[in-house]
Design a protein around this motif. Sequence first.
Motif, PDB file in Angstrom:
ATOM      1  N   PRO A 129       0.807  -1.221   0.000  1.00 45.89           N
ATOM      2  CA  PRO A 129       0.000   0.000   0.000  1.00 45.89           C
ATOM      3  C   PRO A 129       0.846   1.281   0.000  1.00 45.89           C
ATOM      4  O   PRO A 129       1.958   1.300   0.502  1.00 45.89           O
ATOM      5  CB  PRO A 129      -0.810  -0.105   1.298  1.00 45.89           C
ATOM      6  CG  PRO A 129      -0.765  -1.530   1.688  1.00 45.89           C
ATOM      7  CD  PRO A 129       0.567  -2.019   1.216  1.00 45.89           C
ATOM      8  N   TYR A 165       2.119  -3.216   6.970  1.00 48.96           N
ATOM      9  CA  TYR A 165       0.829  -2.933   7.594  1.00 48.96           C
ATOM     10  C   TYR A 165       0.078  -4.224   7.908  1.00 48.96           C
ATOM     11  O   TYR A 165       0.160  -5.208   7.167  1.00 48.96           O
ATOM     12  CB  TYR A 165      -0.030  -2.075   6.664  1.00 48.96           C
ATOM     13  CG  TYR A 165       0.548  -0.714   6.353  1.00 48.96           C
ATOM     14  CD1 TYR A 165       0.986   0.126   7.369  1.00 48.96           C
ATOM     15  CD2 TYR A 165       0.627  -0.252   5.041  1.00 48.96           C
ATOM     16  CE1 TYR A 165       1.495   1.382   7.094  1.00 48.96           C
ATOM     17  CE2 TYR A 165       1.130   1.006   4.757  1.00 48.96           C
ATOM     18  CZ  TYR A 165       1.568   1.820   5.780  1.00 48.96           C
ATOM     19  OH  TYR A 165       2.071   3.071   5.506  1.00 48.96           O
ATOM     20  N   THR A 168      -4.366  -4.830   6.239  1.00 52.12           N
ATOM     21  CA  THR A 168      -4.798  -5.343   4.946  1.00 52.12           C
ATOM     22  C   THR A 168      -5.477  -6.698   5.101  1.00 52.12           C
ATOM     23  O   THR A 168      -5.130  -7.499   5.962  1.00 52.12           O
ATOM     24  CB  THR A 168      -3.608  -5.475   3.990  1.00 52.12           C
ATOM     25  OG1 THR A 168      -2.636  -6.328   4.581  1.00 52.12           O
ATOM     26  CG2 THR A 168      -2.982  -4.122   3.708  1.00 52.12           C
ATOM     27  N   ARG A 169      -6.430  -6.982   4.232  1.00 55.26           N
ATOM     28  CA  ARG A 169      -7.178  -8.233   4.280  1.00 55.26           C
ATOM     29  C   ARG A 169      -6.826  -9.177   3.135  1.00 55.26           C
ATOM     30  O   ARG A 169      -7.270 -10.312   3.111  1.00 55.26           O
ATOM     31  CB  ARG A 169      -8.685  -7.945   4.246  1.00 55.26           C
ATOM     32  CG  ARG A 169      -9.183  -7.215   5.491  1.00 55.26           C
ATOM     33  CD  ARG A 169      -9.125  -8.134   6.701  1.00 55.26           C
ATOM     34  NE  ARG A 169      -9.582  -7.461   7.916  1.00 55.26           N
ATOM     35  CZ  ARG A 169      -8.768  -6.924   8.811  1.00 55.26           C
ATOM     36  NH1 ARG A 169      -7.448  -6.958   8.612  1.00 55.26           N
ATOM     37  NH2 ARG A 169      -9.246  -6.346   9.887  1.00 55.26           N
ATOM     38  N   SER A 170      -6.037  -8.715   2.197  1.00 56.84           N
ATOM     39  CA  SER A 170      -5.695  -9.556   1.053  1.00 56.84           C
ATOM     40  C   SER A 170      -4.737 -10.665   1.472  1.00 56.84           C
ATOM     41  O   SER A 170      -3.745 -10.425   2.165  1.00 56.84           O
ATOM     42  CB  SER A 170      -5.041  -8.715  -0.046  1.00 56.84           C
ATOM     43  OG  SER A 170      -4.515  -9.559  -1.059  1.00 56.84           O
TER      44      SER A 170
END
Length: 483
Positions: A129, A165, A168-170
Amino acid sequence: MAISDTIQRVMPQSEDRVKGHSKPLDFKEAVLLTNPSNPKLKGEVDDKYQYSTENKDNKLNGWISDHDAVGFWIMTPSNEFRTGGPHKQDLTSHVGPTALSMFVSTHYTGTEIDTFYKEGEAWKKVFGPVLIYLNSASSKDDDQRKILWNDAKRQLSEEIESWPYNFTRSEDFPHSQQRGQVNGQLLVQDRYMDKQLMQAKSAFVGLAPPGEVDSWQKEGKGYQFWTQTDKIGRFNIKNVRPGVYNLYAWVHGFIGSYKLDLNITIQPGNKIELGTLIYDPPRNGPTLWEIGIPDRTAAEFFIPEPYPQYVNSITNDGADKFRQYGLWDRFSNIYRDSDLVYTVGASNYSKDWFFAHVPRKTGDDRYRPTTWQIKYNLQDVNNRGTYTLQMAIAAASFAEVEVRFNDPNSNRPHFTTRRIGYDNAVPRHGIHGLYRLYSIEVPGYRFRKGNNTIYLTQTRSDNPFEAVMYDYIRLEGPNSLND
């Protein structure tokens, strides 16, 4: 616009670049501002490539509104997803106002960078990101720009500490506990410099997809993780994504590159200890003479003053002097009557070795090849021995370097690079592109006792940008050390 402590300026507007407000220069990205909306910018060059920077430094850029005391910033706390490794250069900002976060490009490498995808090839990659950060200052503050810039740097430090980070959900972006690390120490062995092992201080050490030595410079599909060693050569590469890598390194002051000849597999949470690694840089004999510093750039060589009519005031700082427009044509002004001649022991490479080997501009605005000479004296010659010319090139664009020893008119050169490079580092105001090293073996009978000359001919001259930048040149005598 602000991209560093020294490169900050009030920028032109987009309409300042159009006909009637500017004069086109030698390539479409550069214009001379003739009638800008801000009269203070009249007579300056605007060129987005003057604001390029290396991946390792390309973490923060943005804009400040003078009227509202508001800052708009792009922050990139990790460059693991960027192409070409830590020294790959790319754009940051230009008129618009435009703020960029570049993921993939051929800038300063050309098409040699591996970003081609075949039909049916499986590939995916996470970019970012990347953080967009806004800040503001009180209208009562005397130095609003400085306040906003320093606050942006403070926020960047926090983001770097927070990477990777965890919000994140990926499944394609592993969190910190799902990553690994690699530790070790790098030493250098060069018996002609020191009989003892030397510490690889501030060396760049990194993990990149498996490949040949220096392949990371042209790698564009995978991830790379780099760090610098401490004063005794220790390194710690943290937060590495799971995968298979090779370990690469290069050491300031030594030619060539290091590669560990084994694959390193990173699994979630693992910590790999490599112990002590030894880099044995290319070396065939003792140094007879050398020109430059092995640092993969041409920054230490002579960079001329810019043409007065083509100045960008923001690049007047000594460290950024190479970013000025039109420096390539200064060679033809400085060396009006003959090409460069460098005399070992008398010349100074910071004053007498032009930073780029460019063609000569002739009276009809055409260009012709140039031949540089290196003059040196040998008190003794081993006719049966083998000498080595180590020629490290910092950049090349559609160029060819032919090397001749003591006979400038021989039909066939002793060595040629053939045509190399697509990096366009000269017009893009870079001080380096892709690194190349040539170890040229020369039989002793080609040398003379007394005065000798090496002729370096850059044969290409269709335009002023067909050129090379040398990083470092060294002549080695025959091997004199016992095994």
